[in-house]
Design a protein around this motif. Structure first.
Motif, PDB file in Angstrom:
ATOM      1  N   MET A   1       0.828  -1.187   0.000  1.00 54.60           N
ATOM      2  CA  MET A   1       0.000   0.000   0.000  1.00 54.60           C
ATOM      3  C   MET A   1       0.879   1.259   0.000  1.00 54.60           C
ATOM      4  SD  MET A   1      -3.074   1.082   0.031  1.00 54.60           S
ATOM      5  CE  MET A   1      -4.474   1.714   0.858  1.00 54.60           C
ATOM      6  N   LEU A   2       2.009   1.174   0.641  1.00 54.97           N
ATOM      7  CA  LEU A   2       2.901   2.324   0.705  1.00 54.97           C
ATOM      8  C   LEU A   2       3.428   2.681  -0.688  1.00 54.97           C
ATOM      9  CD1 LEU A   2       4.285   4.360   2.550  1.00 54.97           C
ATOM     10  CD2 LEU A   2       6.164   2.746   2.785  1.00 54.97           C
ATOM     11  N   LEU A   3       3.803   1.672  -1.468  1.00 54.70           N
ATOM     12  CA  LEU A   3       4.289   1.909  -2.829  1.00 54.70           C
ATOM     13  C   LEU A   3       3.190   2.509  -3.699  1.00 54.70           C
ATOM     14  CD1 LEU A   3       6.376   1.530  -5.140  1.00 54.70           C
ATOM     15  CD2 LEU A   3       5.324  -0.705  -5.511  1.00 54.70           C
ATOM     16  N   ARG A   4       1.994   1.969  -3.606  1.00 52.94           N
ATOM     17  CA  ARG A   4       0.881   2.476  -4.416  1.00 52.94           C
ATOM     18  C   ARG A   4       0.510   3.899  -4.015  1.00 52.94           C
ATOM     19  NH1 ARG A   4      -3.901  -1.482  -4.470  1.00 52.94           N
ATOM     20  NH2 ARG A   4      -3.994  -0.568  -2.421  1.00 52.94           N
ATOM     21  N   ARG A   5       0.562   4.190  -2.735  1.00 53.16           N
ATOM     22  CA  ARG A   5       0.263   5.552  -2.270  1.00 53.16           C
ATOM     23  C   ARG A   5       1.368   6.522  -2.709  1.00 53.16           C
ATOM     24  NH1 ARG A   5      -2.194   5.705   3.320  1.00 53.16           N
ATOM     25  NH2 ARG A   5      -3.939   5.039   2.066  1.00 53.16           N
ATOM     26  N   ALA A   6       2.617   6.074  -2.650  1.00 52.41           N
ATOM     27  CA  ALA A   6       3.720   6.920  -3.107  1.00 52.41           C
ATOM     28  C   ALA A   6       3.594   7.214  -4.603  1.00 52.41           C
ATOM     29  CB  ALA A   6       5.054   6.253  -2.806  1.00 52.41           C
ATOM     30  N   LEU A   7       3.199   6.210  -5.388  1.00 51.64           N
ATOM     31  CA  LEU A   7       3.015   6.431  -6.820  1.00 51.64           C
ATOM     32  C   LEU A   7       1.844   7.366  -7.101  1.00 51.64           C
ATOM     33  CD1 LEU A   7       3.767   2.952  -8.387  1.00 51.64           C
ATOM     34  CD2 LEU A   7       4.920   5.101  -8.865  1.00 51.64           C
ATOM     35  N   PHE A   8       0.844   7.373  -6.231  1.00 55.01           N
ATOM     36  CA  PHE A   8      -0.275   8.297  -6.391  1.00 55.01           C
ATOM     37  C   PHE A   8       0.222   9.741  -6.376  1.00 55.01           C
ATOM     38  CE2 PHE A   8      -3.411  11.101  -4.388  1.00 55.01           C
ATOM     39  CZ  PHE A   8      -4.463  10.971  -5.268  1.00 55.01           C
ATOM     40  N   TYR A   9       1.069  10.071  -5.420  1.00 48.64           N
ATOM     41  CA  TYR A   9       1.604  11.428  -5.328  1.00 48.64           C
ATOM     42  C   TYR A   9       2.722  11.670  -6.343  1.00 48.64           C
ATOM     43  CZ  TYR A   9      -1.131  11.815  -1.088  1.00 48.64           C
ATOM     44  OH  TYR A   9      -2.160  11.845  -0.206  1.00 48.64           O
ATOM     45  N   TRP A  10       3.523  10.639  -6.610  1.00 45.41           N
ATOM     46  CA  TRP A  10       4.662  10.764  -7.504  1.00 45.41           C
ATOM     47  C   TRP A  10       4.228  11.073  -8.932  1.00 45.41           C
ATOM     48  CZ3 TRP A  10       9.423  11.824  -8.471  1.00 45.41           C
ATOM     49  CH2 TRP A  10      10.033  11.374  -9.617  1.00 45.41           C
ATOM     50  N   GLN A  11       3.077  10.575  -9.363  1.00 45.01           N
ATOM     51  CA  GLN A  11       2.689  10.760 -10.754  1.00 45.01           C
ATOM     52  C   GLN A  11       2.472  12.232 -11.112  1.00 45.01           C
ATOM     53  OE1 GLN A  11      -0.866   8.611 -11.709  1.00 45.01           O
ATOM     54  NE2 GLN A  11      -1.948   9.323  -9.903  1.00 45.01           N
ATOM     55  N   PHE A  12       2.102  13.058 -10.146  1.00 42.71           N
ATOM     56  CA  PHE A  12       1.945  14.483 -10.429  1.00 42.71           C
ATOM     57  C   PHE A  12       3.292  15.191 -10.427  1.00 42.71           C
ATOM     58  CE2 PHE A  12      -2.135  13.200  -8.645  1.00 42.71           C
ATOM     59  CZ  PHE A  12      -2.946  13.564  -9.695  1.00 42.71           C
ATOM     60  N   ILE A  13       4.153  14.813  -9.502  1.00 42.63           N
ATOM     61  CA  ILE A  13       5.492  15.401  -9.442  1.00 42.63           C
ATOM     62  C   ILE A  13       6.286  15.006 -10.685  1.00 42.63           C
ATOM     63  CG2 ILE A  13       7.655  15.420  -8.141  1.00 42.63           C
ATOM     64  CD1 ILE A  13       5.888  14.807  -5.631  1.00 42.63           C
ATOM     65  N   SER A  14       6.170  13.740 -11.057  1.00 45.50           N
ATOM     66  CA  SER A  14       6.945  13.225 -12.183  1.00 45.50           C
ATOM     67  C   SER A  14       6.539  13.827 -13.516  1.00 45.50           C
ATOM     68  CB  SER A  14       6.818  11.704 -12.259  1.00 45.50           C
ATOM     69  OG  SER A  14       5.491  11.338 -12.604  1.00 45.50           O
ATOM     70  N   LEU A  73      -2.207  -2.611 -11.011  1.00 47.23           N
ATOM     71  CA  LEU A  73      -1.990  -2.514 -12.454  1.00 47.23           C
ATOM     72  C   LEU A  73      -1.418  -1.146 -12.816  1.00 47.23           C
ATOM     73  CD1 LEU A  73      -2.267  -3.795 -15.240  1.00 47.23           C
ATOM     74  CD2 LEU A  73      -4.633  -2.974 -15.294  1.00 47.23           C
ATOM     75  N   ASP A  74      -1.993  -0.098 -12.235  1.00 47.91           N
ATOM     76  CA  ASP A  74      -1.443   1.246 -12.438  1.00 47.91           C
ATOM     77  C   ASP A  74      -0.001   1.331 -11.961  1.00 47.91           C
ATOM     78  OD1 ASP A  74      -3.776   2.413 -13.493  1.00 47.91           O
ATOM     79  OD2 ASP A  74      -4.557   2.822 -11.491  1.00 47.91           O
ATOM     80  N   ALA A  75       0.253   0.754 -10.799  1.00 43.23           N
ATOM     81  CA  ALA A  75       1.603   0.811 -10.229  1.00 43.23           C
ATOM     82  C   ALA A  75       2.619   0.150 -11.157  1.00 43.23           C
ATOM     83  CB  ALA A  75       1.620   0.151  -8.853  1.00 43.23           C
ATOM     84  N   GLY A  76       2.257  -0.987 -11.717  1.00 44.44           N
ATOM     85  CA  GLY A  76       3.179  -1.681 -12.618  1.00 44.44           C
ATOM     86  C   GLY A  76       3.450  -0.901 -13.890  1.00 44.44           C
ATOM     87  N   VAL A  77       2.385  -0.394 -14.500  1.00 45.58           N
ATOM     88  CA  VAL A  77       2.549   0.353 -15.750  1.00 45.58           C
ATOM     89  C   VAL A  77       3.301   1.660 -15.506  1.00 45.58           C
ATOM     90  CG1 VAL A  77       1.290   1.542 -17.582  1.00 45.58           C
ATOM     91  CG2 VAL A  77       0.531  -0.698 -16.830  1.00 45.58           C
ATOM     92  N   LEU A  78       2.937   2.372 -14.440  1.00 54.40           N
ATOM     93  CA  LEU A  78       3.625   3.633 -14.144  1.00 54.40           C
ATOM     94  C   LEU A  78       5.092   3.406 -13.807  1.00 54.40           C
ATOM     95  CD1 LEU A  78       0.956   5.570 -12.041  1.00 54.40           C
ATOM     96  CD2 LEU A  78       1.672   6.027 -14.386  1.00 54.40           C
ATOM     97  N   ALA A  79       5.382   2.333 -13.084  1.00 52.51           N
ATOM     98  CA  ALA A  79       6.783   2.053 -12.730  1.00 52.51           C
ATOM     99  C   ALA A  79       7.616   1.794 -13.979  1.00 52.51           C
ATOM    100  CB  ALA A  79       6.851   0.865 -11.774  1.00 52.51           C
ATOM    101  N   VAL A  80       7.100   0.995 -14.892  1.00 53.15           N
ATOM    102  CA  VAL A  80       7.835   0.712 -16.133  1.00 53.15           C
ATOM    103  C   VAL A  80       8.023   1.992 -16.939  1.00 53.15           C
ATOM    104  CG1 VAL A  80       7.692  -0.488 -18.355  1.00 53.15           C
ATOM    105  CG2 VAL A  80       7.140  -1.708 -16.251  1.00 53.15           C
ATOM    106  N   TRP A  81       6.967   2.780 -17.030  1.00 55.05           N
ATOM    107  CA  TRP A  81       7.024   4.016 -17.813  1.00 55.05           C
ATOM    108  C   TRP A  81       8.025   5.002 -17.222  1.00 55.05           C
ATOM    109  CZ3 TRP A  81       2.497   8.013 -18.273  1.00 55.05           C
ATOM    110  CH2 TRP A  81       2.707   8.831 -19.374  1.00 55.05           C
ATOM    111  N   HIS A  82       7.958   5.224 -15.929  1.00 53.83           N
ATOM    112  CA  HIS A  82       8.839   6.207 -15.293  1.00 53.83           C
ATOM    113  C   HIS A  82      10.291   5.743 -15.270  1.00 53.83           C
ATOM    114  CE1 HIS A  82       5.221   8.187 -13.074  1.00 53.83           C
ATOM    115  NE2 HIS A  82       5.136   8.250 -14.376  1.00 53.83           N
TER     116      HIS A  82
END
Length: 166
Positions: A1-14, A73-82
Protein backbone atom coordinates in the motif's frame (compact mmCIF):
# COMPACT_ATOMS: atom_id res chain seq x y z
CA UNK A 1 0.00 0.00 0.00
CA UNK A 2 2.90 2.32 0.71
CA UNK A 3 4.29 1.91 -2.83
CA UNK A 4 0.88 2.48 -4.42
CA UNK A 5 0.26 5.55 -2.27
CA UNK A 6 3.72 6.92 -3.11
CA UNK A 7 3.01 6.43 -6.82
CA UNK A 8 -0.27 8.30 -6.39
CA UNK A 9 1.60 11.43 -5.33
CA UNK A 10 4.66 10.76 -7.50
CA UNK A 11 2.69 10.76 -10.75
CA UNK A 12 1.95 14.48 -10.43
CA UNK A 13 5.49 15.40 -9.44
CA UNK A 14 6.95 13.23 -12.18
CA UNK A 15 4.87 14.91 -14.89
CA UNK A 16 7.12 17.95 -14.54
CA UNK A 17 10.29 16.39 -13.15
CA UNK A 18 10.85 13.56 -15.66
CA UNK A 19 10.56 15.61 -18.88
CA UNK A 20 12.95 18.11 -17.30
CA UNK A 21 15.28 15.23 -16.47
CA UNK A 22 15.28 14.11 -20.10
CA UNK A 23 16.38 17.59 -21.19
CA UNK A 24 19.05 17.78 -18.49
CA UNK A 25 20.26 14.23 -19.10
CA UNK A 26 20.48 14.81 -22.85
CA UNK A 27 22.54 17.93 -22.16
CA UNK A 28 24.88 16.19 -19.72
CA UNK A 29 25.76 13.27 -21.96
CA UNK A 30 25.68 15.55 -25.02
CA UNK A 31 23.54 13.12 -26.95
CA UNK A 32 21.38 15.08 -29.28
CA UNK A 33 23.11 18.29 -30.18
CA UNK A 34 21.64 20.92 -32.45
CA UNK A 35 18.35 19.95 -34.03
CA UNK A 36 17.98 16.91 -31.80
CA UNK A 37 17.88 19.14 -28.76
CA UNK A 38 15.22 21.29 -30.44
CA UNK A 39 13.23 18.11 -30.98
CA UNK A 40 13.56 17.33 -27.25
CA UNK A 41 12.32 20.85 -26.48
CA UNK A 42 9.17 20.02 -28.43
CA UNK A 43 8.69 16.45 -27.23
CA UNK A 44 9.25 17.00 -23.51
CA UNK A 45 6.17 19.24 -23.07
CA UNK A 46 4.15 16.63 -24.98
CA UNK A 47 5.46 14.02 -22.54
CA UNK A 48 4.43 16.27 -19.66
CA UNK A 49 0.88 16.59 -21.04
CA UNK A 50 0.66 12.83 -21.61
CA UNK A 51 1.76 12.14 -18.05
CA UNK A 52 -0.76 14.64 -16.68
CA UNK A 53 -3.51 13.04 -18.80
CA UNK A 54 -2.75 9.58 -17.42
CA UNK A 55 -2.59 11.00 -13.88
CA UNK A 56 -5.92 12.73 -14.42
CA UNK A 57 -7.60 9.56 -15.67
CA UNK A 58 -6.17 7.66 -12.73
CA UNK A 59 -7.32 10.17 -10.13
CA UNK A 60 -10.77 10.39 -11.74
CA UNK A 61 -11.54 6.96 -10.29
CA UNK A 62 -13.35 7.07 -6.96
CA UNK A 63 -11.42 4.08 -5.60
CA UNK A 64 -8.12 5.87 -6.21
CA UNK A 65 -9.35 9.14 -4.70
CA UNK A 66 -10.77 7.50 -1.59
CA UNK A 67 -7.68 5.38 -0.85
CA UNK A 68 -5.15 7.89 -2.22
CA UNK A 69 -3.39 4.91 -3.80
CA UNK A 70 -3.21 3.65 -7.37
CA UNK A 71 -4.14 0.08 -8.25
CA UNK A 72 -1.49 -2.60 -8.68
CA UNK A 73 -1.99 -2.51 -12.45
CA UNK A 74 -1.44 1.25 -12.44
CA UNK A 75 1.60 0.81 -10.23
CA UNK A 76 3.18 -1.68 -12.62
CA UNK A 77 2.55 0.35 -15.75
CA UNK A 78 3.63 3.63 -14.14
CA UNK A 79 6.78 2.05 -12.73
CA UNK A 80 7.84 0.71 -16.13
CA UNK A 81 7.02 4.02 -17.81
CA UNK A 82 8.84 6.21 -15.29
CA UNK A 83 11.89 3.94 -15.06
CA UNK A 84 12.22 3.93 -18.84
CA UNK A 85 12.04 7.75 -18.89
CA UNK A 86 14.71 7.97 -16.18
CA UNK A 87 16.92 5.57 -18.12
CA UNK A 88 16.42 7.61 -21.28
CA UNK A 89 18.07 10.54 -19.51
CA UNK A 90 21.21 8.40 -19.16
CA UNK A 91 21.25 6.32 -22.34
CA UNK A 92 20.76 7.56 -25.89
CA UNK A 93 18.78 4.72 -27.42
CA UNK A 94 16.06 4.84 -30.05
CA UNK A 95 14.74 1.49 -28.79
CA UNK A 96 14.24 3.01 -25.34
CA UNK A 97 12.36 5.96 -26.83
CA UNK A 98 10.11 3.44 -28.58
CA UNK A 99 9.51 1.69 -25.27
CA UNK A 100 8.54 5.02 -23.69
CA UNK A 101 6.00 5.72 -26.43
CA UNK A 102 4.49 2.21 -26.31
CA UNK A 103 4.26 2.21 -22.52
CA UNK A 104 2.71 5.71 -22.61
CA UNK A 105 -0.03 4.44 -24.92
CA UNK A 106 -0.54 1.39 -22.70
CA UNK A 107 -0.66 3.58 -19.58
CA UNK A 108 -3.29 5.83 -21.16
CA UNK A 109 -5.55 2.98 -22.22
CA UNK A 110 -5.14 1.09 -18.95
CA UNK A 111 -6.14 4.20 -17.01
CA UNK A 112 -9.06 4.89 -19.35
CA UNK A 113 -10.26 1.27 -19.21
CA UNK A 114 -10.10 1.13 -15.42
CA UNK A 115 -12.03 4.41 -15.19
CA UNK A 116 -14.64 3.07 -17.61
CA UNK A 117 -15.12 -0.26 -15.83
CA UNK A 118 -15.22 1.28 -12.35
CA UNK A 119 -17.72 3.92 -13.45
CA UNK A 120 -19.84 1.31 -15.24
CA UNK A 121 -19.94 -0.83 -12.10
CA UNK A 122 -20.90 2.12 -9.92
CA UNK A 123 -23.67 3.19 -12.31
CA UNK A 124 -25.03 -0.36 -12.54
CA UNK A 125 -25.08 -0.58 -8.76
CA UNK A 126 -26.84 2.77 -8.49
CA UNK A 127 -29.56 1.73 -10.93
CA UNK A 128 -30.02 -1.69 -9.39
CA UNK A 129 -30.90 -0.30 -5.97
CA UNK A 130 -34.45 -0.93 -4.91
CA UNK A 131 -36.45 2.25 -4.65
CA UNK A 132 -36.85 3.48 -1.12
CA UNK A 133 -40.36 2.87 0.15
CA UNK A 134 -41.17 5.94 2.15
CA UNK A 135 -44.73 4.79 2.71
CA UNK A 136 -47.83 6.68 1.79
CA UNK A 137 -49.62 9.52 3.43
CA UNK A 138 -53.25 10.15 2.71
CA UNK A 139 -54.08 13.76 3.40
CA UNK A 140 -57.68 14.53 4.17
CA UNK A 141 -59.40 17.81 4.53
CA UNK A 142 -58.91 19.33 7.92
CA UNK A 143 -61.95 19.61 10.12
CA UNK A 144 -61.11 21.73 13.18
CA UNK A 145 -64.22 20.58 15.02
CA UNK A 146 -63.28 16.92 15.07
CA UNK A 147 -59.53 17.40 14.60
CA UNK A 148 -59.66 14.63 12.01
CA UNK A 149 -57.22 14.37 9.15
CA UNK A 150 -54.44 16.72 10.20
CA UNK A 151 -52.64 18.17 7.22
CA UNK A 152 -49.14 19.53 6.87
CA UNK A 153 -49.08 22.60 4.65
CA UNK A 154 -45.88 23.59 2.88
CA UNK A 155 -46.15 26.80 0.93
CA UNK A 156 -43.65 27.11 -1.91
CA UNK A 157 -43.60 30.89 -1.68
CA UNK A 158 -42.44 30.73 1.94
CA UNK A 159 -45.50 32.43 3.41
CA UNK A 160 -46.71 31.25 6.78
CA UNK A 161 -50.35 30.59 6.14
CA UNK A 162 -51.84 28.88 9.14
CA UNK A 163 -55.00 26.89 9.61
CA UNK A 164 -57.85 28.51 11.49
CA UNK A 165 -57.80 28.13 15.26
CA UNK A 166 -60.08 25.62 16.90
Amino acid sequence: MLLRRALFYWQFISAFLLPSWVLIGRGIIRAGEGWDFVLYLVLCPILCVAMLAVAGLTVARKQVRSTRAVSWLDAGVLAVWHISIILYGFVASSALSGVIVVVAIIAFWVAAWQLFTETRTRVKNAFSLDPIDAGTYNAKTYDPATDAGRVIIINPDGSKEELPDR
